[in-house]
Design a protein around this motif. Structure first.
Motif, PDB file in Angstrom:
ATOM      1  N   LEU A 169       0.824  -1.204   0.000  1.00 19.61           N
ATOM      2  CA  LEU A 169       0.000   0.000   0.000  1.00 19.61           C
ATOM      3  C   LEU A 169       0.864   1.264   0.000  1.00 19.61           C
ATOM      4  O   LEU A 169       0.603   2.213  -0.750  1.00 19.61           O
ATOM      5  CB  LEU A 169      -0.936  -0.012   1.216  1.00 19.61           C
ATOM      6  N   LYS A 170       1.915   1.266   0.813  1.00 22.28           N
ATOM      7  CA  LYS A 170       2.823   2.409   0.854  1.00 22.28           C
ATOM      8  C   LYS A 170       3.468   2.637  -0.507  1.00 22.28           C
ATOM      9  O   LYS A 170       3.578   3.773  -0.986  1.00 22.28           O
ATOM     10  CB  LYS A 170       3.907   2.177   1.910  1.00 22.28           C
ATOM     11  N   THR A 171       3.885   1.549  -1.157  1.00 19.21           N
ATOM     12  CA  THR A 171       4.524   1.662  -2.465  1.00 19.21           C
ATOM     13  C   THR A 171       3.550   2.198  -3.506  1.00 19.21           C
ATOM     14  O   THR A 171       3.896   3.086  -4.300  1.00 19.21           O
ATOM     15  CB  THR A 171       5.078   0.292  -2.904  1.00 19.21           C
ATOM     16  N   LEU A 172       2.320   1.697  -3.520  1.00 15.51           N
ATOM     17  CA  LEU A 172       1.322   2.184  -4.472  1.00 15.51           C
ATOM     18  C   LEU A 172       1.016   3.662  -4.234  1.00 15.51           C
ATOM     19  O   LEU A 172       0.858   4.434  -5.189  1.00 15.51           O
ATOM     20  CB  LEU A 172       0.037   1.356  -4.349  1.00 15.51           C
ATOM     21  N   GLN A 173       0.954   4.073  -2.978  1.00 19.45           N
ATOM     22  CA  GLN A 173       0.707   5.482  -2.646  1.00 19.45           C
ATOM     23  C   GLN A 173       1.856   6.364  -3.120  1.00 19.45           C
ATOM     24  O   GLN A 173       1.637   7.482  -3.620  1.00 19.45           O
ATOM     25  CB  GLN A 173       0.487   5.630  -1.143  1.00 19.45           C
ATOM     26  N   HIS A 209      -8.780  -0.400  -3.399  1.00 15.84           N
ATOM     27  CA  HIS A 209      -9.035  -1.832  -3.198  1.00 15.84           C
ATOM     28  C   HIS A 209      -8.209  -2.388  -2.045  1.00 15.84           C
ATOM     29  O   HIS A 209      -8.741  -3.066  -1.149  1.00 15.84           O
ATOM     30  CB  HIS A 209      -8.722  -2.601  -4.478  1.00 15.84           C
ATOM     31  N   PHE A 210      -6.921  -2.089  -2.040  1.00 20.34           N
ATOM     32  CA  PHE A 210      -6.056  -2.681  -1.022  1.00 20.34           C
ATOM     33  C   PHE A 210      -6.115  -1.924   0.316  1.00 20.34           C
ATOM     34  O   PHE A 210      -5.616  -2.420   1.316  1.00 20.34           O
ATOM     35  CB  PHE A 210      -4.618  -2.779  -1.528  1.00 20.34           C
ATOM     36  N   THR A 211      -6.759  -0.754   0.318  1.00 19.12           N
ATOM     37  CA  THR A 211      -7.064  -0.093   1.586  1.00 19.12           C
ATOM     38  C   THR A 211      -8.195  -0.846   2.288  1.00 19.12           C
ATOM     39  O   THR A 211      -8.204  -0.990   3.514  1.00 19.12           O
ATOM     40  CB  THR A 211      -7.479   1.370   1.353  1.00 19.12           C
ATOM     41  N   GLU A 212      -9.123  -1.361   1.486  1.00 18.13           N
ATOM     42  CA  GLU A 212     -10.265  -2.106   2.026  1.00 18.13           C
ATOM     43  C   GLU A 212      -9.970  -3.587   2.213  1.00 18.13           C
ATOM     44  O   GLU A 212     -10.557  -4.239   3.077  1.00 18.13           O
ATOM     45  CB  GLU A 212     -11.469  -1.940   1.094  1.00 18.13           C
TER      46      GLU A 212
END
Length: 228
Positions: A169-173, A209-212
């Motif tokens: 998630l950090k990388t996608l952000q 999606h990956f936050t949820e």
């Protein structure tokens, strides 16, 4: 009488499904005088599954600089040695490059078998252009990370990254920050395993999606190149 040099075989092993092991890989491992393994416990399970009983020697990133010279001497003396990693093709974000380089420099024949590697199916199934691509592997975790991301902002080829579920998630952000949240991406996880899944969309959509949904398993990120 001159000794005929041995061969160093680089042997891909399954990233998930055991059926991805090739017949040639099984034969080479059975015929080798020695099998070098990243983790002898992990590889022991694989070899047992295929009824392979060759001697295993630990060879990983923490000892390869110390063990490679002795292995090259074995090869020069005529032994056939196979190199495997925990999964996929050795040398691709895994130990292998250093030994291969030393063997090549010593005039030893090095052959890499075709076979499993995680990023190829992730790339081809992503729906993003796969005629030209840049494999980046794991990004630096701290030092040099921002510099690396800045250097990739104008990259026009499709980019491929490996990532752990804990940092996904950090990388996608960060990708959204540096490349724009409308950049398209495919996150492929658990390749060749029962729960294989690809999540495709814009960075904004995939981040949502990956936050949820908490990401799990081994992950390959395939990111669209710059369209400007």
């Amino acid at each position: 009488m001159q000794t005929v040099m041995g061969i160093l075989y680089v042997v891909p092993t399954p990233v998930g499904n055991m059926e991805d092991m090739t017949l040639r890989a099984i034969r080479v491992l059975k015929e080798a005088d020695l099998v070098l393994a990243e983790d002898t416990r992990t590889s022991g399970v694989l070899l047992k599954h295929f009824d392979i009983h060759q001697h295993l020697l630990s060879h990983h990133k923490f000892n390869e600089h110390g063990t490679s010279a002795g292995i090259v001497e074995r090869l020069k003396a005529g032994q056939t040695i196979a190199l495997i990693s925990d999964a996929g093709t050795p040398g691709i974000s895994d130990p292998g490059f250093y030994l291969v380089r030393e063997a090549v420099n010593a005039g030893v024949d090095v052959q890499c078998l075709p076979g499993a590697t995680a990023f190829v199916p992730a790339l081809v199934s992503s729906g993003l252009p796969c005629d030209r691509f840049a494999f980046e592997g794991f990004l630096p975790q701290k030092k040099g990370r921002q510099t690396k991301l800045k250097s990739l902002a104008a990259e026009q080829r499709t980019m491929i990254f490996y990532e752990s579920p804990y940092r996904l998630l950090k990388t996608l952000q960060q990708f959204a920050e540096y490349f724009g949240e409308q950049r398209r991406v495919s996150v492929c996880r658990e390749i060749s395993k029962i729960h294989e899944e690809s999540v495709r969309g814009t960075l904004a959509e995939v981040i949502e999606h990956f936050t949820e949904t908490e990401p799990k398993g081994e992950i390959v990120i395939v990111l669209e190149g710059c369209r400007d």
